[in-house]
Design an enzyme around this catalytic site. Structure first.
Site, PDB file in Angstrom:
ATOM      1  N   GLY A 157      40.167 -20.553  -3.730  1.00 20.55           N
ATOM      2  CA  GLY A 157      40.361 -19.618  -4.835  1.00 20.55           C
ATOM      3  C   GLY A 157      39.765 -20.156  -6.106  1.00 20.55           C
ATOM      4  O   GLY A 157      39.384 -21.323  -6.214  1.00 20.55           O
TER       5      GLY A 157
ATOM      6  N   ASP B 135      50.825 -16.733 -18.568  1.00 25.81           N
ATOM      7  CA  ASP B 135      50.052 -15.997 -17.560  1.00 25.81           C
ATOM      8  C   ASP B 135      50.916 -15.648 -16.350  1.00 25.81           C
ATOM      9  O   ASP B 135      50.559 -15.905 -15.202  1.00 25.81           O
ATOM     10  CB  ASP B 135      48.848 -16.834 -17.118  1.00 25.81           C
ATOM     11  CG  ASP B 135      47.752 -15.973 -16.480  1.00 25.81           C
ATOM     12  OD1 ASP B 135      47.807 -14.740 -16.642  1.00 25.81           O
ATOM     13  OD2 ASP B 135      46.856 -16.534 -15.829  1.00 25.81           O
TER      14      ASP B 135
ATOM     15  N   LYS C 117      43.129 -28.583  -7.740  1.00 29.02           N
ATOM     16  CA  LYS C 117      42.577 -27.682  -8.745  1.00 29.02           C
ATOM     17  C   LYS C 117      41.701 -28.472  -9.713  1.00 29.02           C
ATOM     18  O   LYS C 117      42.160 -29.394 -10.380  1.00 29.02           O
ATOM     19  CB  LYS C 117      43.711 -26.990  -9.505  1.00 29.02           C
ATOM     20  CG  LYS C 117      43.256 -25.901 -10.462  1.00 29.02           C
ATOM     21  CD  LYS C 117      44.423 -25.375 -11.293  1.00 29.02           C
ATOM     22  CE  LYS C 117      45.537 -24.846 -10.445  1.00 29.02           C
ATOM     23  NZ  LYS C 117      45.174 -23.599  -9.736  1.00 29.02           N
TER      24      LYS C 117
ATOM     25  N   GLY D 159      39.954 -22.920 -13.276  1.00 25.50           N
ATOM     26  CA  GLY D 159      38.983 -23.662 -12.500  1.00 25.50           C
ATOM     27  C   GLY D 159      39.001 -23.240 -11.051  1.00 25.50           C
ATOM     28  O   GLY D 159      39.493 -22.181 -10.699  1.00 25.50           O
ATOM     29  N   ILE D 160      38.472 -24.093 -10.192  1.00 27.50           N
ATOM     30  CA  ILE D 160      38.355 -23.807  -8.771  1.00 27.50           C
ATOM     31  C   ILE D 160      39.411 -24.609  -8.013  1.00 27.50           C
ATOM     32  O   ILE D 160      39.714 -25.748  -8.357  1.00 27.50           O
ATOM     33  CB  ILE D 160      36.945 -24.170  -8.262  1.00 27.50           C
ATOM     34  CG1 ILE D 160      35.888 -23.410  -9.076  1.00 27.50           C
ATOM     35  CG2 ILE D 160      36.785 -23.838  -6.789  1.00 27.50           C
ATOM     36  CD1 ILE D 160      34.470 -23.810  -8.748  1.00 27.50           C
ATOM     37  N   VAL D 161      39.953 -23.985  -6.955  1.00 25.85           N
ATOM     38  CA  VAL D 161      40.961 -24.640  -6.133  1.00 25.85           C
ATOM     39  C   VAL D 161      40.382 -24.913  -4.755  1.00 25.85           C
ATOM     40  O   VAL D 161      39.774 -24.031  -4.145  1.00 25.85           O
ATOM     41  CB  VAL D 161      42.230 -23.766  -5.997  1.00 25.85           C
ATOM     42  CG1 VAL D 161      43.292 -24.490  -5.180  1.00 25.85           C
ATOM     43  CG2 VAL D 161      42.777 -23.416  -7.365  1.00 25.85           C
TER      44      VAL D 161
ATOM     45  N   GLY E 172      39.849 -19.236 -10.648  1.00 23.22           N
ATOM     46  CA  GLY E 172      40.371 -18.432 -11.733  1.00 23.22           C
ATOM     47  C   GLY E 172      40.033 -19.070 -13.057  1.00 23.22           C
ATOM     48  O   GLY E 172      39.124 -19.902 -13.160  1.00 23.22           O
ATOM     49  N   ALA E 173      40.792 -18.697 -14.071  1.00 19.90           N
ATOM     50  CA  ALA E 173      40.482 -19.158 -15.421  1.00 19.90           C
ATOM     51  C   ALA E 173      40.638 -20.664 -15.563  1.00 19.90           C
ATOM     52  O   ALA E 173      39.971 -21.295 -16.358  1.00 19.90           O
ATOM     53  CB  ALA E 173      41.380 -18.454 -16.425  1.00 19.90           C
TER      54      ALA E 173
END
Length: 801
Positions: A520, A637, A543, A525-527, A522-523
Site C-alpha cells: 500500500g 486522519d 512504512k 509513504g509506501i508500506v 498513502g500520504a
C-alpha cells in the site's frame, strides 16, 4: 419401505464412519464438516461429476460455498450460497440436525444456513444432477440447492412462476448483479435489469414468446414453469403441456455431455454443452445466446446496460459485451471495465461566475456511437452546424447525435451506450478544450464557495490514494526481548527505554527482500510487507516515511518516542523504527483482517453487532489519544482505511501521531491541511484553532459510514443521498432512520441503538467545533450511560449563507 429408512440411515453411520467414504458415495451425515482453506476432499456426487465445498476467490483468504463441475478442468461453478458474504479462511460448513447446512466464520458467527425445512435433518446427498439435498430420517426432502436459484440452471431443474436467476456482479464477484432471468406473473420468461439497492426490476430486454403486456396470468397460453429437462432442452411450460422451446434444434446427448444455462454478469443468458469424457482441451460450446446482441437490445429510460453509465458496449464474436469508455473518459473503477465511466475533464456547469464558458469547450466526433435513451431535446428539421452550435451554447448538453435532419441532445449520465454499424448519423461529445485532466470536482460558484466548503472537502476525497493498510499481528512477547539484540548506542538507549527496536537499513532491506512486496501507499509513504527475525520469522509492515519534516532532524525521533509511549488495545502497536541517514522507517505489527474500509465498502459485510463494537473500539482509542496519553495526540486522519481489524475483528487505530511528521507541501491527500478530504473538519478551511475536535468530526463521519455501510460520498445513489452527512440528518429529522440501514434486519431490530448512534454522529459533525462533544462524552452517549440530547442542524453556517 419408508419404515426401514431410519435403519438404513443408522447403517450408513456404521458402515461409513469416515467422511471421505461418505463423500465418495454422495452421502453426508449430520456432523460432517469442511473447513475453508484445508485440503480436504469436497463432498462429491456418486459419479464424482459434481462437488460441494469451498472455492477460493481472487481476494486472498476469502471463500465461496459452492457446487461445481468436478471433472472439467476449469471447475465451472453452478451454484453458490454466500455470494454477498464471502467466508474468511478457516470458516466451516457443517450439516446439523437443527439448522441443516450451516456456514460459520472462524469465530463461530453464522454467515449462511439452508434451514432444515419442516423436520430434523438426518443426512445430505450430493446428487449427480448437481443438486445437494437434505433429508430427514424417513428420507423426506427438507431442502435442496435447486430451490435456491443463483445464476445457473441445470438439467432436471425447474423454475416456478415468480422465480428468477440473478447474475453475478462481475466474473469474479459473486454478489448479486444487475441482471435477472424471471418467469413473471403473466407467464412470460424475460430478461431485465434491476435497481441493485432495492431489487426493483426495470424494463425487460428479452421476451421468450409474448410481449408482457399482452398476456395475463389467467390466459390459457400463460407459462407456469421454466423447465430444463434431463435431455438438455430448456423451455417454458404452458397449459395443456404446450412448450415454448428456448433450445434451438437438436442438442447433443445428455448421457455424453453436460448442459447448463447461465445468466452472465453482462446480462447475456447462454445455453452451453460440454463433453463429459473430454481430453481436457475442450471448452464449453455455446448452444444459444439470449439476446443476440446485448449492446443494442438493452433499452429503457431507467438503469443502464452491461457497460454502466457513460460506457460504450461493443458485441464480441461470441455475442458477449465488450466495454470501453468514450474519448476523454476513463473507467470509474480501474478494475471493472463494466462499471461505467467518468469524464477526465470538468463538465460544463449551469451557474454564474464559473470559468466554463462555451468558448472553453469543443466537440469531438465519435464513430458509430449512441446512447439512445439519454435524449432530453430534439430539433427537427435542422442542419448539423446548427446542431453543434446549439449544444455548445447549452450548458446541459454533453452529446449530440445528428441523424436524417434531426438533432438529438443528450446529457450526463449517458445510459445504454453502444457502438454498432447500425448506428446511423454523426455523433459528437462536448469536452473541455486542450489536454485538460480533472484534478477534482467542477469549480463551485464563488458566492456559494464558503457555504459549500465542507461538501467540496468531501468530493475531493474520491481520488486520493491507495490505502496503505494490511498492517500485521506480532506477538506482544517479542517487545520485551528486543533490547538484547543490538549494541547500546545513545539512539539505542532511547529505543530500549521506549520498548522499541532500532533496525538498521540493511536489516529492513533483508526483511523486505529489498522492498519487493508493496502492500500500500498513502500520504505518509509506501508500506512494504516484511519478515523480521526475532527468534523466528515475524511478519510486519514497514512504512517508509518519505515526506518527513526536513527542518528538524529531531522531529522524527520526538514523534516516534511519543508513539512508542502509547499502549492501548485499540491502537496499532509500533514495534520499531529505522533512523539511518536519510532513511526514516516505522515497523508495525501486522493485523490479519486488514482495513475496516474493505468490510464497509467491499463485498464482505460485517454484522450490526460487529460494527457497533468496532465503533466502540475506535471511540476508546481516540479517547486514549486525546485524554489519557502522557502527550496529547491529535490523529488528524481518522477514516476507514486507518482503522485496522485484528483476528477477532477488534478495531485498532493506525497512523496516530504521524501528522507532525508530514511536510506541508504534499499533493493528492494533503494540501495545507492535514487529513483526508471527506473527513476533514471545517475549521481547517477557516484558519481556526485546531484541537482534538477535528478528530471528533472525522469520527462522526466514520460512525455514519459504519452505520450505513456506504461511503460518505456516493454519487451513484442519487443526488438526495449522495452526501451521507446531509442525508443522515434529513432521515433523522423526518423520522426515517430505517432508510439508513435498508435490508439490515439486525440493525432494524435494534432501533434504539441505531437512533442513539445516529444522534451521536450528528453531534460529532457539527460545523461549530464548540458544539461537538469530547470523546469522553461520545463514549458515554454511545454506551447509553447518559441520554443523547436532540442534536441541532450540523450545518447552520452553510444554511445561513
Amino acid at each position: 419401505m419408508a419404515s426401514d429408512l431410519p435403519c438404513i440411515v443408522y447403517f450408513f453411520f456404521l458402515l461409513f464412519p469416515s467422511s471421505s467414504v461418505a463423500q465418495r458415495n454422495g452421502n453426508v451425515m449430520v456432523g460432517d464438516s469442511l473447513t475453508a482453506g484445508d485440503e480436504a476432499t469436497p463432498w462429491l456426487s456418486p459419479a464424482e461429476d459434481f462437488a460441494f465445498g469451498f472455492r477460493q476467490l481472487d481476494k486472498k483468504d476469502l471463500y465461496l460455498l459452492a457446487i461445481w463441475y468436478n471433472k472439467i478442468p476449469d471447475k465451472t461453478i453452478v451454484w453458490y450460497a454466500n455470494g454477498d458474504r464471502p467466508a474468511p479462511k478457516k470458516s466451516t460448513v457443517k450439516l446439523t440436525a437443527e439448522l441443516g447446512v450451516v456456514l460459520n466464520n472462524p469465530q463461530g458467527g453464522e454467515i449462511w444456513k439452508s434451514g432444515p425445512g419442516n423436520g430434523e435433518a438426518a443426512y445430505g446427498f450430493m446428487n449427480d444432477t448437481g443438486n445437494f439435498q437434505v433429508a430427514n430420517a424417513n428420507g423426506e426432502k427438507l431442502w435442496q440447492s435447486f430451490e435456491l436459484l443463483t445464476d445457473t440452471l441445470l438439467p432436471t431443474q425447474i423454475m416456478e412462476k415468480g422465480g428468477f436467476l440473478s447474475s453475478r456482479l462481475s466474473e469474479t464477484n459473486f454478489s448479486q448483479g444487475r441482471f435477472q432471468f424471471r418467469l413473471i406473473p403473466d407467464g412470460n420468461a424475460v430478461l431485465n435489469t434491476i435497481n441493485l439497492p432495492t431489487g426493483f426490476p426495470y424494463e425487460a430486454y428479452f421476451w421468450t414468446y409474448f410481449w408482457s403486456n399482452t398476456v395475463d396470468s389467467n390466459s390459457s397460453n400463460a407459462g407456469y414453469q421454466v423447465v430444463f429437462n434431463e435431455s438438455g432442452y430448456l423451455y417454458v411450460l404452458r397449459a395443456r403441456n404446450k412448450r415454448e422451446v428456448l433450445t434451438p434444434g437438436r442438442v447433443v446427448p445428455a448421457a455424453e455431455n453436460y448442459h447448463r444455462a447461465t445468466l452472465h454478469f453482462d446480462g447475456v443468458f447462454v445455453l452451453y454443452s460440454h463433453p463429459k469424457n473430454s481430453s481436457g482441451n475442450e471448452s464449453w460450446s455455446v448452444v444459444r445466446t439470449m439476446p443476440v446482441n446485448i449492446c443494442t437490445d438493452v433499452r429503457g429510460k431507467k438503469g443502464t446496460g452491461p457497460c454502466g453509465f457513460n460506457g460504450v458496449c461493443t458485441i464480441s464474436t461470441d455475442q458477449r459485451a465488450i466495454c470501453r469508455c468514450p474519448q476523454r473518459f476513463s473507467l470509474l473503477d480501474p478494475d471493472d471495465p463494466y462499471g461505467g465511466c467518468k469524464p477526465d475533464f470538468p463538465t460544463q456547469v449551469c451557474a454564474e461566475d464559473v470559468p466554463n464558458a462555451p468558448e472553453d469547450y469543443e466537440l469531438v466526433q465519435l464513430t458509430n456511437i449512441d446512447w439512445p435513451e439519454s435524449d432530453y431535446e430534439m430539433y427537427t428539421p435542422y442542419n448539423i452546424e446548427d446542431c453543434k452550435k446549439a449544444c455548445l451554447q447549452d450548458c446541459f448538453c454533453n452529446v449530440i447525435v445528428f441523424r436524417e435532419g434531426t438533432c438529438w441532445k443528450k446529457k450526463l449520465p449517458l445510459s445504454n451506450g453502444r457502438q454498432d454499424e447500425s448506428v446511423n448519423g454523426a455523433s459528437f461529445m462536448k469536452v473541455r478544450k486542450g489536454n485538460y485532466t480533472l484534478p477534482g470536482p467542477p469549480p463551485i460558484p464563488k458566492k456559494n464557495r464558503d457555504s459549500l466548503v465542507l461538501v467540496v472537502s468531501v468530493l475531493l476525497g474520491g481520488s486520493v490514494f491507495f490505502n496503505f493498510v494490511l498492517v500485521d499481528v506480532a506477538s506482544f512477547a517479542f517487545f520485551f526481548i528486543y533490547h538484547n539484540k543490538f549494541t547500546r548506542t545513545p539512539q539505542v538507549e532511547r529505543a530500549v527505554q521506549s520498548n522499541l527496536r532500532c533496525f538498521s537499513y540493511k536489516e529492513l532491506m533483508e526483511a523486505t527482500n529489498v522492498f519487493k512486496e508493496e502492500v500500500g501507499r498513502g500520504a505518509f509513504g509506501i508500506v512494504y510487507k516484511g519478515l523480521v527475525q526475532i527468534g523466528s520469522g515475524v511478519p510486519v509492515a514497514i512504512k517508509k516515511v518519505d515526506r518527513f519534516v526536513k527542518e528538524s532532524e529531531k522531529e522524527f525521533k520526538t514523534e516516534v518516542d511519543a508513539i512508542a509511549q502509547t499502549h492501548h488495545k485499540n491502537l496499532v502497536r509500533l514495534i520499531g523504527f529505522c533512523d539511518e541517514g536519510q532513511h526514516r522507517m516505522l515497523v508495525y505489527e501486522f493485523l490479519s483482517n486488514g482495513a475496516l474500509a474493505s468490510f464497509l465498502f467491499g463485498d464482505v459485510k460485517l454484522s450490526w453487532n460487529q460494527r457497533t463494537q468496532i465503533a466502540f473500539g475506535i471511540a476508546r482509542g481516540l479517547l486514549y489519544l486525546h485524554d489519557e496519553c502522557s502527550t496529547q495526540i491529535i490523529h488528524c486522519d481518522i477514516k476507514p482505511q486507518n482503522i485496522l481489524l485484528d483476528e477477532h475483528y477488534d478495531a485498532r487505530i493506525a497512523d496516530f501521531g504521524l501528522a507532525k511528521l508530514l511536510s506541508l507541501d504534499q499533493s493528492q491527500t494533503f494540501t495545507a491541511i492535514r487529513g483526508t478530504k471527506g473527513y476533514v473538519a471545517p475549521e481547517w478551511f477557516r484558519n481556526m484553532l485546531i484541537t482534538v475536535k477535528v478528530d471528533v468530526y472525522s469520527f462522526g463521519v466514520l460512525l455514519l459510514e459504519i452505520i450505513c455501510c456506504r461511503r460518505s460520498v456516493d454519487t451513484e445513489v442519487g443526488e438526495e443521498r449522495a452526501i451521507l452527512t446531509d442525508w443522515a440528518y434529513d432521515c433523522y429529522k423526518e423520522g426515517m432512520m430505517h432508510a439508513l440501514v435498508e435490508n439490515d434486519e439486525e440493525a432494524l431490530n435494534d432501533m434504539k441503538k441505531l437512533e442513539r448512534f445516529v444522534m451521536v454522529a450528528i453531534w460529532c459533525i457539527q460545523e461549530d467545533p464548540n458544539l461537538r462533544p469530547s470523546m469522553k462524552m461520545v463514549m458515554l452517549m454511545l454506551e447509553g450511560i447518559i441520554q443523547v440530547p436532540v442534536p441541532p442542524c450540523p450545518s447552520p453556517f452553510s444554511i445561513a449563507s
